[in-house]
Design a protein around this motif. Structure first.
Motif, PDB file in Angstrom:
ATOM      1  N   ILE A 164       0.872  -1.177   0.000  1.00  0.00           N
ATOM      2  CA  ILE A 164       0.000   0.000   0.000  1.00  0.00           C
ATOM      3  C   ILE A 164       0.910   1.228   0.000  1.00  0.00           C
ATOM      4  O   ILE A 164       1.772   1.364   0.867  1.00  0.00           O
ATOM      5  CB  ILE A 164      -0.950  -0.020   1.215  1.00  0.00           C
ATOM      6  N   VAL A 165       0.746   2.046  -1.047  1.00  0.00           N
ATOM      7  CA  VAL A 165       1.702   3.141  -1.249  1.00  0.00           C
ATOM      8  C   VAL A 165       0.988   4.465  -1.522  1.00  0.00           C
ATOM      9  O   VAL A 165      -0.173   4.489  -1.928  1.00  0.00           O
ATOM     10  CB  VAL A 165       2.670   2.829  -2.426  1.00  0.00           C
ATOM     11  N   ASP A 166       1.753   5.528  -1.343  1.00  0.00           N
ATOM     12  CA  ASP A 166       1.256   6.869  -1.660  1.00  0.00           C
ATOM     13  C   ASP A 166       1.098   6.987  -3.191  1.00  0.00           C
ATOM     14  O   ASP A 166       2.008   6.625  -3.939  1.00  0.00           O
ATOM     15  CB  ASP A 166       2.281   7.895  -1.142  1.00  0.00           C
ATOM     16  N   PRO A 167      -0.047   7.507  -3.663  1.00  0.00           N
ATOM     17  CA  PRO A 167      -0.299   7.569  -5.108  1.00  0.00           C
ATOM     18  C   PRO A 167       0.696   8.436  -5.877  1.00  0.00           C
ATOM     19  O   PRO A 167       0.881   8.252  -7.077  1.00  0.00           O
ATOM     20  CB  PRO A 167      -1.701   8.194  -5.213  1.00  0.00           C
ATOM     21  N   LYS A 178       1.699   3.450   6.068  1.00  0.00           N
ATOM     22  CA  LYS A 178       1.467   2.592   7.247  1.00  0.00           C
ATOM     23  C   LYS A 178       0.008   2.630   7.689  1.00  0.00           C
ATOM     24  O   LYS A 178      -0.620   1.612   7.931  1.00  0.00           O
ATOM     25  CB  LYS A 178       2.355   3.068   8.412  1.00  0.00           C
ATOM     26  N   THR A 179      -0.495   3.857   7.769  1.00  0.00           N
ATOM     27  CA  THR A 179      -1.890   4.046   8.178  1.00  0.00           C
ATOM     28  C   THR A 179      -2.626   4.760   7.060  1.00  0.00           C
ATOM     29  O   THR A 179      -2.173   5.813   6.587  1.00  0.00           O
ATOM     30  CB  THR A 179      -1.943   4.910   9.459  1.00  0.00           C
ATOM     31  N   ILE A 180      -3.745   4.195   6.655  1.00  0.00           N
ATOM     32  CA  ILE A 180      -4.461   4.767   5.506  1.00  0.00           C
ATOM     33  C   ILE A 180      -5.374   5.886   6.001  1.00  0.00           C
ATOM     34  O   ILE A 180      -6.494   5.642   6.424  1.00  0.00           O
ATOM     35  CB  ILE A 180      -5.270   3.673   4.783  1.00  0.00           C
ATOM     36  N   ASP A 181      -4.856   7.121   5.936  1.00  0.00           N
ATOM     37  CA  ASP A 181      -5.693   8.239   6.378  1.00  0.00           C
ATOM     38  C   ASP A 181      -6.066   9.151   5.213  1.00  0.00           C
ATOM     39  O   ASP A 181      -6.760  10.138   5.371  1.00  0.00           O
ATOM     40  CB  ASP A 181      -5.027   9.018   7.522  1.00  0.00           C
ATOM     41  N   LYS A 182      -5.562   8.831   4.031  1.00  0.00           N
ATOM     42  CA  LYS A 182      -6.012   9.502   2.800  1.00  0.00           C
ATOM     43  C   LYS A 182      -5.867   8.494   1.658  1.00  0.00           C
ATOM     44  O   LYS A 182      -5.430   7.357   1.912  1.00  0.00           O
ATOM     45  CB  LYS A 182      -5.209  10.773   2.538  1.00  0.00           C
ATOM     46  N   GLU A 183      -6.220   8.910   0.446  1.00  0.00           N
ATOM     47  CA  GLU A 183      -6.170   7.988  -0.686  1.00  0.00           C
ATOM     48  C   GLU A 183      -4.819   7.276  -0.786  1.00  0.00           C
ATOM     49  O   GLU A 183      -3.772   7.900  -0.593  1.00  0.00           O
ATOM     50  CB  GLU A 183      -6.386   8.755  -1.991  1.00  0.00           C
ATOM     51  N   ASN A 188      -3.838  -3.116  -9.480  1.00  0.00           N
ATOM     52  CA  ASN A 188      -3.874  -2.165  -8.370  1.00  0.00           C
ATOM     53  C   ASN A 188      -5.253  -1.549  -8.265  1.00  0.00           C
ATOM     54  O   ASN A 188      -6.066  -1.633  -9.205  1.00  0.00           O
ATOM     55  CB  ASN A 188      -2.804  -1.077  -8.556  1.00  0.00           C
ATOM     56  N   ILE A 189      -5.485  -0.934  -7.131  1.00  0.00           N
ATOM     57  CA  ILE A 189      -6.781  -0.276  -6.900  1.00  0.00           C
ATOM     58  C   ILE A 189      -6.552   0.914  -5.968  1.00  0.00           C
ATOM     59  O   ILE A 189      -5.607   0.883  -5.148  1.00  0.00           O
ATOM     60  CB  ILE A 189      -7.791  -1.294  -6.315  1.00  0.00           C
ATOM     61  N   LEU A 190      -7.391   1.921  -6.113  1.00  0.00           N
ATOM     62  CA  LEU A 190      -7.281   3.087  -5.240  1.00  0.00           C
ATOM     63  C   LEU A 190      -8.103   2.835  -3.973  1.00  0.00           C
ATOM     64  O   LEU A 190      -9.292   2.512  -4.052  1.00  0.00           O
ATOM     65  CB  LEU A 190      -7.815   4.319  -5.971  1.00  0.00           C
ATOM     66  N   LEU A 191      -7.459   2.946  -2.823  1.00  0.00           N
ATOM     67  CA  LEU A 191      -8.181   2.822  -1.546  1.00  0.00           C
ATOM     68  C   LEU A 191      -8.610   4.220  -1.121  1.00  0.00           C
ATOM     69  O   LEU A 191      -7.783   5.134  -1.042  1.00  0.00           O
ATOM     70  CB  LEU A 191      -7.281   2.208  -0.473  1.00  0.00           C
TER      71      LEU A 191
END
Ligand code: AMP
Length: 283
Positions: A245-248, A255-260, A277-280
């Motif tokens: 899971i990476v920064d777009p 580490k923590t998903i607090d934005k896209e 891949n998919i955008l969270l």
């Protein structure tokens, strides 16, 4: 539709077209077209005057143990498909003309290439950047269209263009999928019937992860380990290369998903290495 093999001819042609005020677009490809490639060409057709498609299986982006020799090729079928969606020119150069024996210049974006596919494919993005910059210099397009299926490639090309002041606008287009969700890829042709069935679970897993995030799971490690379990169960013939899971924008691990964020995966399945891949999103 015209087919051009000679780099000099294409450079002369595009500088004439540019002088006459035409908006030129380029869709770089390695051929063996599917609906994903065609979606890029259709976008280019609708948004520019002259559409160039390059068709070149670029040897320098393949590792020594990778599938350069067996990469699927069908030039006749490709040209028919491109013509049907209104492409104006196919640029299909010979490899020895693109890379002369004394070729010695390489373009790389090491900071972005250290993540995701760059880890298991050393040198891959250097090969991609070098050929894409050469194509930009030959075609000199206003617009270049890339698929977000190769998300890391899209981010790296945008960075290269920005850093080197290349006068082209990079357009990223959505992933085109088969009916069961598998991201279209020329390499899907390597899959056996059974592997093909299992491969559909790559996207199903990504969608589940999206739901987990929407339902409040924010810890990347938790999502990665749940998805990894899901893949081991539903893609038993597969071997996970990575789930990250990476920064777009800068591809750094999140580490923590607090934005896209982008959830990206690569899985070895039979003779293929499949990526998706998919955008969270956090609502
Ligand atoms: P390739 O021929 O695999 O190098 O791909 C050429 C271009 O098509 C790249 O910009 C890819 O990202 C794009 N592409 C490949 N597969 C898909 C897909 N399923 N959906 C959208 N674009 C794609």
């Amino acid at each position: 539709m015209d087919i051009i093999n000679d780099p000099k001819e294409i450079q002369e042609l595009t500088s004439r077209l540019k002088c006459s005020g035409k908006i030129i677009s380029l869709v770089p490809t390695m051929g063996y077209f599917h609906a994903g490639h065609l979606s890029l060409m259709k976008w280019a057709r609708e948004n520019s005057d002259i559409v160039f498609v390059s068709l070149f299986v670029n040897p320098t982006q393949f590792g020594p143990k990778e599938d350069y020799n067996s990469y699927p090729r069908d030039f006749e079928r490709d040209t028919k498909m491109a013509q049907e969606v209104g492409v104006d020119y196919i640029f299909a150069p010979e490899k020895d003309v693109i890379y002369e024996p004394d070729h010695g210049t390489w373009v790389s974006v090491p900071k972005l290439a250290q993540y995701l596919c760059g880890k298991s494919r050393p040198g891959h993005f250097q090969g991609v950047c070098t050929i894409v910059l050469k194509l930009f210099n030959l075609v000199n397009p206003h617009l270049a269209i890339f698929g977000k299926k190769d998300y890391q490639q899209f981010v790296i090309i945008k960075k290269m263009v920005k850093d080197l002041n290349v006068p082209v606008k990079i357009i990223g287009r959505p992933i085109v999928r088969e009916i069961d969700g598998l991201a279209m890829s020329s390499r899907n042709s390597y899959l056996t019937q059974d592997e093909r069935k299992q491969a559909a679970n790559i996207y199903l897993g990504l969608k589940k992860a999206c739901e987990w995030t929407k339902n409040g799971v924010r810890d990347s490690e938790t999502i990665i380990s749940k998805l990894s379990e899901c893949y081991m169960e539903h893609i038993p013939s597969g071997e996970i290369d990575y789930i990250e899971i990476v920064d777009p924008t800068d591809l750094t691990p999140v580490k923590t998903i607090d934005k896209e964020a982008i959830l990206a995966v690569a899985i070895y399945l039979g003779k293929a290495r499949l990526i998706d891949n998919i955008l969270l999103e956090v609502k």
